[in-house]
Design a protein around this motif. Sequence first.
Motif: not given
Length: 76
Positions: A26-45
């Motif tokens: 995210a810091k080094n590109t202009g991309a909008q990033i969508t992160a997918v994970d099945m574990l909510p605790q990783f997404l919260e972090k």
Amino acid sequence: MIEITFCCTPATIVFGLAISFLSTLAKNTGAQITAVDMLPQFLEKLMKKAMENNLIDRITAKEMLMDNLTFAENSL
């Protein structure tokens, strides 16, 4: 990682990658990033790290299984 370009705006969908990698991406590109994970605790972090690095407007977290993606048609 799948990279998609539409309307001259890069977007990246990332499946199950390290939080530090996503922050660097995210810091080094202009991309909008969508992160997918099945574990909510990783997404919260991830979102906590995004907030700490002023990237909250560039990263979206989605809780879902990678073999059953529920993105709306034409949403990416």
